[in-house]
Design a protein around this motif. Sequence first.
Motif, short mmCIF file in Angstrom:
data_model
loop_
_atom_site.label_atom_id
_atom_site.label_comp_id
_atom_site.label_asym_id
_atom_site.label_seq_id
_atom_site.Cartn_x
_atom_site.Cartn_y
_atom_site.Cartn_z
N TYR A 93 78.40 11.67 69.87
CA TYR A 93 79.14 11.89 68.75
C TYR A 93 79.84 13.32 68.57
CZ TYR A 93 76.84 7.70 67.09
OH TYR A 93 76.42 6.40 66.84
N LEU A 123 80.59 20.45 66.76
CA LEU A 123 79.31 20.19 67.37
C LEU A 123 79.26 18.70 68.17
CD1 LEU A 123 76.06 21.15 67.53
CD2 LEU A 123 75.95 19.90 65.14
N LEU A 175 77.02 15.84 69.73
CA LEU A 175 75.53 15.18 69.47
C LEU A 175 75.46 14.13 70.18
CD1 LEU A 175 75.51 15.34 65.50
CD2 LEU A 175 74.16 16.70 66.98
N GLN A 184 82.05 17.76 58.15
CA GLN A 184 82.11 16.23 58.62
C GLN A 184 80.99 15.55 58.72
OE1 GLN A 184 85.12 14.70 57.22
NE2 GLN A 184 85.60 17.16 56.58
N GLY A 185 80.96 14.34 58.70
CA GLY A 185 80.05 13.54 59.36
C GLY A 185 80.36 13.15 60.77
N PRO A 186 79.55 13.08 61.64
CA PRO A 186 79.46 12.66 62.88
C PRO A 186 80.49 11.41 63.17
CG PRO A 186 76.96 13.04 62.79
CD PRO A 186 77.83 12.82 61.57
N GLN A 240 81.03 16.13 65.73
CA GLN A 240 80.86 16.51 64.39
C GLN A 240 81.52 17.85 64.08
OE1 GLN A 240 77.02 17.46 62.61
NE2 GLN A 240 77.48 16.70 60.84
N PHE A 293 68.36 11.72 67.68
CA PHE A 293 69.48 12.71 68.13
C PHE A 293 68.93 13.99 68.67
CE2 PHE A 293 73.54 11.32 66.40
CZ PHE A 293 73.16 10.06 65.55
N PHE A 353 81.80 8.68 66.16
CA PHE A 353 81.36 8.02 67.41
C PHE A 353 82.37 8.23 68.46
CE2 PHE A 353 78.92 5.00 70.00
CZ PHE A 353 80.23 4.16 70.23
#
Lengths: 113, 113
Positions: free
Chosen positions: A35, A88, A90, A41-43, A37, A104, A45
């Motif tokens: 993911y 970032l 993940l 924001q949200g991660p 990020q 995670f 895919f």
Amino acid sequence: DAGVTQSPTHLIKTRGQQVTLRCSPKSGHDTVSWYQQALGQGPQFIFQYYEEEERQRGNFPDRFSGHQFPNYSSELNVNALLLGDSALYLCASSLVPQGAEQYFGPGTRLTVT
Amino acid sequence: KQEVTQIPAALSVPEGENLVLNCSFTDSAIYNLQWFRQDPGKGLTSLLLIQSSQREQTSGRLNASLDKSSGRSTLYIAASQPGDSATYLCAVMNSNSGYALNFGKGTSLLVTP
């Protein structure tokens, strides 16, 4: 019981360069997802690997590629880096591709200058 | 396309208060829903996983509920503590579109002493 590990922790690259990020899944897990990020924001895919094959891909360009090794660890490669790739990254692992709890790692902070 | 929304975006409460974080999703055909906690610049820590057939899950001071038909989940935190300060993310996995987690943008929680 080792959790999900990622390396490196931080990385600074120049626009146009290539980068490789690494992930080792939680012990006993065979599925790895990546993911991205961005700040605030949200991660999002990127893709998932299972049995050494890309099982599903999100809305990311071909500059993003990956690999899964026989020991289930995985790499994320990004070519021709853009400033917008700063984020970032993940890694998540699970016991099966769908429906299982996702665990995670701590993430890799990539900065592109 | 699954859209996940979290309200409020930010929340500040005094220590000891009970609080509720909200998550809504547009496609009710979900496999499961997972709540995560993220500390600044860190990875995601899984808090609770609710399968589509379940109504709620509890872990310590945390309780998550799921109403699939209305596309809503709530995370209830009892007797909040300063250590609960973090961003809380909600993520759903669709049952008809593969293996990706679809995240909201999160709720940033600050618990003041």
